[in-house]
Design a protein around this motif. Sequence first.
Motif, PDB file in Angstrom:
ATOM      1  N   HIS A 194      22.273 102.427  78.429  1.00 24.86           N
ATOM      2  CA  HIS A 194      22.103 103.806  78.869  1.00 24.86           C
ATOM      3  C   HIS A 194      21.586 104.710  77.752  1.00 24.86           C
ATOM      4  O   HIS A 194      21.839 104.476  76.575  1.00 24.86           O
ATOM      5  CB  HIS A 194      23.432 104.373  79.378  1.00 24.86           C
ATOM      6  N   ASP A 252      20.499 108.898  81.827  1.00 24.30           N
ATOM      7  CA  ASP A 252      19.355 108.058  82.187  1.00 24.30           C
ATOM      8  C   ASP A 252      18.207 108.751  82.909  1.00 24.30           C
ATOM      9  O   ASP A 252      17.687 108.218  83.902  1.00 24.30           O
ATOM     10  CB  ASP A 252      19.844 106.862  83.011  1.00 24.30           C
ATOM     11  N   ARG A 258      14.541 107.238  79.358  1.00 25.65           N
ATOM     12  CA  ARG A 258      14.633 105.770  79.360  1.00 25.65           C
ATOM     13  C   ARG A 258      13.317 105.151  78.900  1.00 25.65           C
ATOM     14  O   ARG A 258      13.305 104.236  78.076  1.00 25.65           O
ATOM     15  CB  ARG A 258      15.023 105.250  80.747  1.00 25.65           C
ATOM     16  N   LEU A 292      14.018 101.600  77.298  1.00 24.31           N
ATOM     17  CA  LEU A 292      14.931 100.944  78.235  1.00 24.31           C
ATOM     18  C   LEU A 292      14.173 100.592  79.513  1.00 24.31           C
ATOM     19  O   LEU A 292      13.419 101.407  80.040  1.00 24.31           O
ATOM     20  CB  LEU A 292      16.114 101.854  78.561  1.00 24.31           C
TER      21      LEU A 292
END
Length: 225
Positions: A59, A94, A99, A104
Amino acid sequence: MAFAPLVWIVCLPLSAEAGTSPSEVTAPSAWTLVPSRSRLYVRVNRDESAVGSGLAHDHAVLATGWTGRVEVDPARPDACRVSFDLPVRGLVPDPDDLRRGVGLPGTLSEGQRETILGHILDQGQLWVDRFPAITWRSSTCRVEDGRVDVTGRLSVRGVGLDLTVPMTWRLDGPDLVASGGFQARATHFGFKPYSAMLGAIRNQDRMDFVVEVRGVPAAPGSPTP
């Protein structure tokens, strides 16, 4: 859905841009930090040793609605003042652009983000109903060649942790641009990393805080937190 919360600090990349060294400040100066031109966030990673780690996510949690200020007196560089006040309810887990920006994979649905936020605000994590704010107050600074080590206290969930945060900073015209980061643990602040399914899904205790900030000259007479 795994998450163990915390904050924080965001700054814009400094090394690629030309600017004036803060050592060239010749009079006491203060800057108000601008959230819309800054980022404060924390990275929290799943514990990959947990049997259910494949069902969890890493996260990135963005801080919004915060205020911050930096003060520098060239006659007393060790006494620079850096302060942040962050509302826990301003944490946003997020967001897609964050992200992507931190590398991510994938995106989370609105329902997933709401669930994660519920964990963050819960009594077992940041306990927002009792501890609505996260704060940073500096005590001393060590300035050398465009780098400043800022020592101060981070207060989360009613617990203060003394830290020294290495920062890189420069002047961009009248603006101050700074970046840095540090690590802390959920257990430093009296709560355990998020876990579920009897520990089959859980987060790492470590949290990585990132600070990337831009400040504009503070209005004369504006208050200091």
